[in-house]
Design a protein around this motif. Structure first.
Motif, PDB file in Angstrom:
ATOM      1  N   ASN A  64      50.721  92.447  50.288  1.00 42.23           N
ATOM      2  CA  ASN A  64      52.194  92.510  50.167  1.00 42.23           C
ATOM      3  C   ASN A  64      52.898  91.199  50.527  1.00 42.23           C
ATOM      4  O   ASN A  64      54.107  91.214  50.787  1.00 42.23           O
TER       5      ASN A  64
ATOM      6  N   PRO B 276      54.344  88.054  48.890  1.00 44.56           N
ATOM      7  CA  PRO B 276      54.653  87.544  47.545  1.00 44.56           C
ATOM      8  C   PRO B 276      54.026  86.171  47.292  1.00 44.56           C
ATOM      9  O   PRO B 276      53.912  85.342  48.197  1.00 44.56           O
ATOM     10  N   LYS B 277      53.653  85.953  46.048  1.00 41.75           N
ATOM     11  CA  LYS B 277      53.048  84.688  45.668  1.00 41.75           C
ATOM     12  C   LYS B 277      54.125  83.694  45.238  1.00 41.75           C
ATOM     13  O   LYS B 277      55.023  84.019  44.467  1.00 41.75           O
TER      14      LYS B 277
ATOM     15  N   SER C   1      52.139  90.786  41.047  1.00 34.73           N
ATOM     16  CA  SER C   1      53.161  89.938  41.669  1.00 34.73           C
ATOM     17  C   SER C   1      52.791  89.572  43.097  1.00 34.73           C
ATOM     18  O   SER C   1      53.239  88.544  43.618  1.00 34.73           O
ATOM     19  N   THR C   2      51.991  90.391  43.736  1.00 31.11           N
ATOM     20  CA  THR C   2      51.569  90.109  45.121  1.00 31.11           C
ATOM     21  C   THR C   2      50.060  90.275  45.254  1.00 31.11           C
ATOM     22  O   THR C   2      49.583  91.237  45.866  1.00 31.11           O
TER      23      THR C   2
ATOM     24  N   THR D  91      57.627  91.158  55.784  1.00 31.73           N
ATOM     25  CA  THR D  91      57.931  89.829  55.248  1.00 31.73           C
ATOM     26  C   THR D  91      59.110  89.172  55.954  1.00 31.73           C
ATOM     27  O   THR D  91      59.211  87.930  55.960  1.00 31.73           O
TER      28      THR D  91
ATOM     29  N   GLY E 122      63.527  87.568  49.771  1.00 32.01           N
ATOM     30  CA  GLY E 122      63.275  88.712  48.903  1.00 32.01           C
ATOM     31  C   GLY E 122      63.359  90.017  49.676  1.00 32.01           C
ATOM     32  O   GLY E 122      63.716  90.044  50.855  1.00 32.01           O
TER      33      GLY E 122
END
Length: 296
Positions: free
Chosen positions: A144, A146-147, A187-188, A222, A229
């Motif tokens: 989880n 994010p890239k 996406s992650t 995060t 985000g």
């Protein structure tokens, strides 16, 4: 004087009532019928007819006998053919039975060989899984995060160091051998962190667990890492082999359905516990999952 004899008087022919055809007597009237020419002819014809009838009956009897003999001969021929066919059929049945026994024996041998091969394959799979798990003994998965666009290993290390700071992991236990993301196109994608020792890996897991327990209302996410985000929870776990990952998935599914309170992995092994103080269940195969469902 000579005697004179007077001859007896002849009876009067007119006084005798004699049938013209009667020669001797009137006492048996049947004689007159028997001697009737028409009667004689009729009886003669009847006798001839009876002889012809007997001759015809004899001929019909002979024909019947001949017919019966022909039928018997045909029947005997048919019976002989049936016997011959039965002999051939019995030979065919015996041959088929022999072949069936051979096939049955081969099938049993093949089934036994299949069982042995299956057991051997399972043994090989377990060995491969064990080797795979050993190769991941010092690795963890972090999900989880994010890239970033154009992300490098340095970026990943920076994110990891931020995690170390948040959970207050001592510097001597942050020896990282390698870090990368898996190749899944999401996406992650998951981050894989390989430590130098198993001890350092377990120290990271232990500190994250402690942090989440102390901050149950604001577990690691995060926002703690100042990542822009939406707020996403961050999960960290052992880097499991493919087989163990599936077992862990099935175990979590079972725990959710059957109200198991605890489901976790340690050292590449999956465990379940119904409640605090209840017996520990180790999940080694999918069969163990099925047994637990049946025991319910």
């Amino acid at each position: 004087m000579p005697l004179k004899r007077t001859p007896p008087k002849s009876p009067n022919v007119a006084t005798l009532d004699v049938h013209p055809l009667q020669t001797h007597s009137q006492s048996d009237p049947s004689l007159s019928v028997t001697n009737n020419p028409e009667t004689i002819i009729t009886k003669t014809m009847q006798r001839v007819k009876r002889k012809r009838d007997r001759s015809a009956d004899q001929s019909e009897l002979d024909d019947f006998k001949n017919t019966i003999m022909d039928i018997l001969k045909e029947l005997q021929s048919t019976v002989s053919e049936i016997k011959e066919q039965n002999v051939k059929l019995q030979e065919s049945v015996d041959f088929t039975a022999h072949k069936y026994d051979e096939i049955l024996t081969k099938m049993k041998q093949m089934e036994e060989a299949r069982r042995e091969d299956k057991a051997y394959i399972i043994s090989l799979e377990n060995k491969i899984d064990k080797l795979e798990q050993q190769s991941r003994a010092t690795s963890v998965e972090i999900r989880n995060i994010p890239k970033r666009s154009g992300e490098t290993k340095q970026d990943l290390l920076h994110t990891l160091n931020n995690i170390f700071k948040v959970i207050k992991l001592p510097p001597q236990e942050t020896d990282v051998k390698d870090i990368f993301r898996n190749h899944k196109k999401t996406s992650t994608p998951t981050m894989i962190v390989e430590f130098g020792t198993v001890k350092n890996k377990e120290s990271l897991l232990r500190h994250i667990k402690k942090f989440n327990k102390e901050n149950c209302n604001n577990k690691l996410n995060t926002e703690h890492l100042s990542i822009q985000g939406p707020k996403l929870p961050i999960y960290c776990s052992e880097n499991l082999s493919s087989k163990t990952k599936r077992l862990f998935f099935l175990a979590r599914e079972l725990a959710s359905q059957e109200k198991y309170k605890f489901c976790w992995t340690t050292h590449g092994k999956v465990y379940l516990r119904k409640d605090e103080g209840s017996p520990l269940c180790r999940i080694e195969s999918e069969g163990d999952i099925s047994k637990l469902r049946v025991q319910k």
